[in-house]
Design a protein around this motif. Structure first.
Motif, PDB file in Angstrom:
ATOM      1  N   ARG A  24       0.866  -1.182   0.000  1.00 50.09           N
ATOM      2  CA  ARG A  24       0.000   0.000   0.000  1.00 50.09           C
ATOM      3  C   ARG A  24       0.901   1.230   0.000  1.00 50.09           C
ATOM      4  NH1 ARG A  24      -2.347  -1.085   4.880  1.00 50.09           N
ATOM      5  NH2 ARG A  24      -3.939  -2.255   3.794  1.00 50.09           N
ATOM      6  N   VAL A  25       0.517   2.252  -0.760  1.00 47.89           N
ATOM      7  CA  VAL A  25       1.261   3.506  -0.786  1.00 47.89           C
ATOM      8  C   VAL A  25       0.323   4.621  -0.342  1.00 47.89           C
ATOM      9  CG1 VAL A  25       2.505   5.192  -2.195  1.00 47.89           C
ATOM     10  CG2 VAL A  25       2.805   2.748  -2.633  1.00 47.89           C
ATOM     11  N   ALA A  26       0.772   5.403   0.631  1.00 55.92           N
ATOM     12  CA  ALA A  26       0.030   6.583   1.082  1.00 55.92           C
ATOM     13  C   ALA A  26       0.753   7.811   0.553  1.00 55.92           C
ATOM     14  CB  ALA A  26      -0.046   6.615   2.604  1.00 55.92           C
ATOM     15  N   ILE A  27      -0.002   8.721  -0.044  1.00 57.78           N
ATOM     16  CA  ILE A  27       0.550   9.930  -0.664  1.00 57.78           C
ATOM     17  C   ILE A  27      -0.069  11.153  -0.015  1.00 57.78           C
ATOM     18  CG2 ILE A  27       0.580  11.295  -2.794  1.00 57.78           C
ATOM     19  CD1 ILE A  27       2.324   8.997  -3.212  1.00 57.78           C
ATOM     20  N   ASP A  28       0.750  12.122   0.336  1.00 58.09           N
ATOM     21  CA  ASP A  28       0.266  13.418   0.825  1.00 58.09           C
ATOM     22  C   ASP A  28       0.887  14.498  -0.042  1.00 58.09           C
ATOM     23  OD1 ASP A  28      -0.907  15.458   2.475  1.00 58.09           O
ATOM     24  OD2 ASP A  28       1.075  15.734   3.352  1.00 58.09           O
ATOM     25  N   VAL A  29       0.045  15.231  -0.757  1.00 54.00           N
ATOM     26  CA  VAL A  29       0.520  16.309  -1.620  1.00 54.00           C
ATOM     27  C   VAL A  29       0.496  17.608  -0.833  1.00 54.00           C
ATOM     28  CG1 VAL A  29       0.138  17.584  -3.754  1.00 54.00           C
ATOM     29  CG2 VAL A  29      -0.380  15.137  -3.656  1.00 54.00           C
ATOM     30  N   GLY A  30       1.658  18.188  -0.636  1.00 53.08           N
ATOM     31  CA  GLY A  30       1.776  19.463   0.056  1.00 53.08           C
ATOM     32  C   GLY A  30       2.172  20.558  -0.912  1.00 53.08           C
ATOM     33  N   GLY A  31       2.357  21.735  -0.404  1.00 50.64           N
ATOM     34  CA  GLY A  31       2.710  22.861  -1.248  1.00 50.64           C
ATOM     35  C   GLY A  31       4.115  22.793  -1.803  1.00 50.64           C
ATOM     36  N   THR A  32       5.044  22.176  -1.061  1.00 51.36           N
ATOM     37  CA  THR A  32       6.435  22.089  -1.488  1.00 51.36           C
ATOM     38  C   THR A  32       6.832  20.658  -1.840  1.00 51.36           C
ATOM     39  OG1 THR A  32       6.980  23.938  -0.043  1.00 51.36           O
ATOM     40  CG2 THR A  32       8.822  22.608  -0.827  1.00 51.36           C
ATOM     41  N   ASP A  35       4.805  13.658  -0.142  1.00 51.22           N
ATOM     42  CA  ASP A  35       5.344  12.580   0.680  1.00 51.22           C
ATOM     43  C   ASP A  35       4.709  11.261   0.254  1.00 51.22           C
ATOM     44  OD1 ASP A  35       6.754  14.409   2.394  1.00 51.22           O
ATOM     45  OD2 ASP A  35       4.839  14.876   3.317  1.00 51.22           O
ATOM     46  N   ALA A  36       5.510  10.217   0.193  1.00 47.65           N
ATOM     47  CA  ALA A  36       5.018   8.882  -0.135  1.00 47.65           C
ATOM     48  C   ALA A  36       5.541   7.900   0.901  1.00 47.65           C
ATOM     49  CB  ALA A  36       5.461   8.467  -1.531  1.00 47.65           C
ATOM     50  N   PRO A  52       9.556  16.566  -4.962  1.00 53.07           N
ATOM     51  CA  PRO A  52       8.980  17.903  -5.146  1.00 53.07           C
ATOM     52  C   PRO A  52       7.532  17.830  -5.637  1.00 53.07           C
ATOM     53  CG  PRO A  52      11.140  17.765  -6.158  1.00 53.07           C
ATOM     54  CD  PRO A  52      10.759  16.373  -5.774  1.00 53.07           C
ATOM     55  N   THR A  53       6.686  18.680  -5.092  1.00 53.06           N
ATOM     56  CA  THR A  53       5.327  18.816  -5.600  1.00 53.06           C
ATOM     57  C   THR A  53       5.402  19.531  -6.941  1.00 53.06           C
ATOM     58  OG1 THR A  53       4.341  18.831  -3.404  1.00 53.06           O
ATOM     59  CG2 THR A  53       3.085  19.921  -5.142  1.00 53.06           C
ATOM     60  N   THR A  54       4.551  19.139  -7.864  1.00 54.53           N
ATOM     61  CA  THR A  54       4.532  19.737  -9.201  1.00 54.53           C
ATOM     62  C   THR A  54       3.221  20.500  -9.362  1.00 54.53           C
ATOM     63  OG1 THR A  54       3.723  17.607 -10.010  1.00 54.53           O
ATOM     64  CG2 THR A  54       6.068  18.042 -10.256  1.00 54.53           C
ATOM     65  N   PRO A  55       3.199  21.795  -8.985  1.00 56.14           N
ATOM     66  CA  PRO A  55       1.953  22.564  -8.983  1.00 56.14           C
ATOM     67  C   PRO A  55       1.221  22.606 -10.326  1.00 56.14           C
ATOM     68  CG  PRO A  55       3.659  23.765  -7.829  1.00 56.14           C
ATOM     69  CD  PRO A  55       4.317  22.581  -8.485  1.00 56.14           C
ATOM     70  N   ALA A  56       1.945  22.605 -11.432  1.00 54.40           N
ATOM     71  CA  ALA A  56       1.288  22.672 -12.739  1.00 54.40           C
ATOM     72  C   ALA A  56       0.477  21.412 -13.030  1.00 54.40           C
ATOM     73  CB  ALA A  56       2.317  22.900 -13.839  1.00 54.40           C
ATOM     74  N   ASP A  57       0.935  20.274 -12.530  1.00 55.33           N
ATOM     75  CA  ASP A  57       0.234  18.998 -12.701  1.00 55.33           C
ATOM     76  C   ASP A  57       0.604  18.112 -11.523  1.00 55.33           C
ATOM     77  OD1 ASP A  57      -0.912  16.600 -13.420  1.00 55.33           O
ATOM     78  OD2 ASP A  57      -0.071  16.565 -15.438  1.00 55.33           O
ATOM     79  N   ARG A  58      -0.222  18.141 -10.497  1.00 60.39           N
ATOM     80  CA  ARG A  58       0.091  17.418  -9.257  1.00 60.39           C
ATOM     81  C   ARG A  58       0.190  15.917  -9.464  1.00 60.39           C
ATOM     82  NH1 ARG A  58       0.209  20.958  -5.057  1.00 60.39           N
ATOM     83  NH2 ARG A  58      -0.787  22.939  -5.471  1.00 60.39           N
ATOM     84  N   ALA A  59      -0.430  15.399 -10.511  1.00 59.27           N
ATOM     85  CA  ALA A  59      -0.349  13.964 -10.790  1.00 59.27           C
ATOM     86  C   ALA A  59       1.085  13.533 -11.068  1.00 59.27           C
ATOM     87  CB  ALA A  59      -1.247  13.607 -11.971  1.00 59.27           C
ATOM     88  N   ILE A  60       1.883  14.418 -11.650  1.00 59.98           N
ATOM     89  CA  ILE A  60       3.286  14.086 -11.922  1.00 59.98           C
ATOM     90  C   ILE A  60       4.023  13.832 -10.607  1.00 59.98           C
ATOM     91  CG2 ILE A  60       5.478  14.972 -12.837  1.00 59.98           C
ATOM     92  CD1 ILE A  60       3.756  16.493 -14.927  1.00 59.98           C
ATOM     93  N   GLY A  61       3.815  14.697  -9.619  1.00 58.53           N
ATOM     94  CA  GLY A  61       4.447  14.509  -8.312  1.00 58.53           C
ATOM     95  C   GLY A  61       3.964  13.242  -7.624  1.00 58.53           C
ATOM     96  N   VAL A  62       2.673  12.951  -7.742  1.00 60.41           N
ATOM     97  CA  VAL A  62       2.117  11.730  -7.140  1.00 60.41           C
ATOM     98  C   VAL A  62       2.752  10.496  -7.769  1.00 60.41           C
ATOM     99  CG1 VAL A  62       0.024  10.326  -6.904  1.00 60.41           C
ATOM    100  CG2 VAL A  62      -0.062  12.778  -6.423  1.00 60.41           C
ATOM    101  N   MET A  63       2.799  10.453  -9.089  1.00 57.55           N
ATOM    102  CA  MET A  63       3.372   9.295  -9.766  1.00 57.55           C
ATOM    103  C   MET A  63       4.876   9.174  -9.494  1.00 57.55           C
ATOM    104  SD  MET A  63       0.735   7.903 -10.914  1.00 57.55           S
ATOM    105  CE  MET A  63       1.439   6.575 -11.852  1.00 57.55           C
TER     106      MET A  63
END
Length: 107
Positions: A24-32, A35-36, A52-63
């Protein structure tokens, strides 16, 4: 990530994962940072990273986070059975009074 940033490994796997066992992977998208955290299905933490969070496309940071935490644990992403997602971005915007004006009504 554009390739110039490396994920920051917060901790390393404390034990190995049984062959074929799903995780299982838990993801938290923050402003900067995004976290995974990777756990086995019993909830035992195995690895955690920050990317790093990717504000233009948050899915990139999640993946990127999912790929990085799996790499830190020494497994492929095909072993991920469940992804749990949260975001502090909205909470931060509310606390800092940024973003669009809105009305929240409850009964």
């Amino acid at each position: 990530m554009d390739g110039s940033e490396r994920p920051k490994t917060v901790n390393t796997p404390a034990r190995t994962i049984e062959a074929g066992k799903k995780v299982r992977v838990a993801i938290d998208v923050g402003g900067t940072f995004t976290d995974a955290v990777l756990t086995d299905t019993d909830g035992y933490g195995l690895a955690a990273v920050k990317v790093p969070t990717t504000p233009a496309d948050r899915a990139i940071g999640v993946m990127s986070g999912i790929a990085a935490v799996c790499k830190a644990a020494g497994i492929g992403t095909d072993r991920v059975a469940e992804v749990v997602h949260g975001s502090t971005t909205g909470t931060n915007a509310l606390i800092e009074r940024r973003g669009a004006e809105m009305l929240f009504v409850t009964t």
